[in-house]
Scaffold this active site. Sequence first.
Site, PDB file in Angstrom:
ATOM      1  N   SER A 176       0.819  -1.202   0.000  1.00  0.00           N
ATOM      2  CA  SER A 176       0.000   0.000   0.000  1.00  0.00           C
ATOM      3  C   SER A 176       0.857   1.257   0.000  1.00  0.00           C
ATOM      4  CB  SER A 176      -0.960  -0.047   1.189  1.00  0.00           C
ATOM      5  OG  SER A 176      -1.900   0.985   1.134  1.00  0.00           O
ATOM      6  N   ASP A 350     -10.216  -4.879  -3.996  1.00  0.00           N
ATOM      7  CA  ASP A 350      -9.538  -3.926  -3.125  1.00  0.00           C
ATOM      8  C   ASP A 350     -10.236  -2.575  -3.221  1.00  0.00           C
ATOM      9  OD1 ASP A 350      -7.772  -2.230  -1.802  1.00  0.00           O
ATOM     10  OD2 ASP A 350      -5.998  -3.284  -2.552  1.00  0.00           O
ATOM     11  N   HIS A 381      -7.636  -5.421   0.607  1.00  0.00           N
ATOM     12  CA  HIS A 381      -6.400  -4.657   0.715  1.00  0.00           C
ATOM     13  C   HIS A 381      -5.396  -5.287   1.675  1.00  0.00           C
ATOM     14  CE1 HIS A 381      -4.318  -0.867  -0.100  1.00  0.00           C
ATOM     15  NE2 HIS A 381      -4.045  -0.750   1.191  1.00  0.00           N
TER      16      HIS A 381
END
Length: 409
Positions: A176, A350, A381
Amino acid sequence: MSVAAVFALSCCAGLVGLLPAGVRAALDPNPDIELKTNELARKYGYPFEAHTVITEDGYILSLHRIPHGRGGFDDYFSGSRPPVLLQHGLGGSSADWVLMGPGYSLAYFLADTGYDVWLGNNRGNIYSRNHTTMEPTDRYFWDFSFHELGYYDLPSSIDYILSATGRRTLLYVGHSQGTTQFLVMASQKPQYNSKIALATGLAPAAFTGYLRGPITQLTKLTYFGVWVGENFGYPEFGSRSRWGRFISRLFCQSAAPTQIFCSTKFYLLAGFSPDIDLDKLTVIVGHIPAGASWKQLIHYGQGYINPGYFRLFDYGDAKKNIQLYGSSVPPEYKLDAITAPMALFSSNNDWLATPKDVELLTNKLGSIVYHQRISANPFNHYDFIWGRTAPEIVFEPLMRLMNKYRYIR
């Protein structure tokens, strides 16, 4: 005893040991909830080292290392293990890569298969809350977004690792925001591209114009947040306290009927998935958030309000933007300046690194050598690092790919 009574008693006592026996018995007994990264690694038989890195702007970072697996001692001293840096996401820490335990944590997978594993900790998290001249209580300590993480923290960590190992290149894996800060570094400081053998983004976050879920409602406060931050200081996105860990142990464990509310919090943020082992939920929420600045969230919010753009922080003030950037609108990050080989792992499910936003990123990058889009499995995620099927769906193909680049010295 009512929930209200439990809250009142624990707040006043301050110690779990002073709670009634019935309440203590209801707590999740898993010791991993309270253990730090070094304690988790050593508990499961892995070596651990803590290193200190000082950034150009004075932040003192803790860089963690698992130099070899439980059976790779000789390889460590022969220098044959290539270094790999794992960088956590927003609100995370080095613990993100080990808290699922052996068999389900990427750091252990890599250490056991011949890598020298380094775990980064960005400024402001529980392992990196120091500065050469400021305290965390100072207003300007928290005046940073993901830009500073890429411009200062990541280059400093990379230089330290290469110096310590005598290597010219390393492998990089970011989850991320860990991808975001790599993109910042590689575009703003292109000289670092030659120091990366392969950079991998798990749930790669950059463009955020197509975020999904309730989090999009918070973006309405983005520029109000800028005004507050510039006038009163950007607050800390707080780290998990002893009190927070107690609450998670009581209400998020598998035996508690309230666990559904804890899991729903994850699903509303990142997208529904049955892949996270709910028995590990108390361990996860016991380690996050690990500390960050609200300015980081605000910077991502600006990307949602201005879809299709990945650019430097907008101060909402034309004069200040002109002073800093030479234009009233912040410049875009020059993604075409990135030449390091990049691999991406993304998911259709996601909500934070959505397919449309990832597509925008792939269209801007010219050095992608691999992109795995996970569509058959409802990966969200956080499943990329904590999912039960992550070893099969992500770790194994990632390691096959990394093995092709591991001998680039």
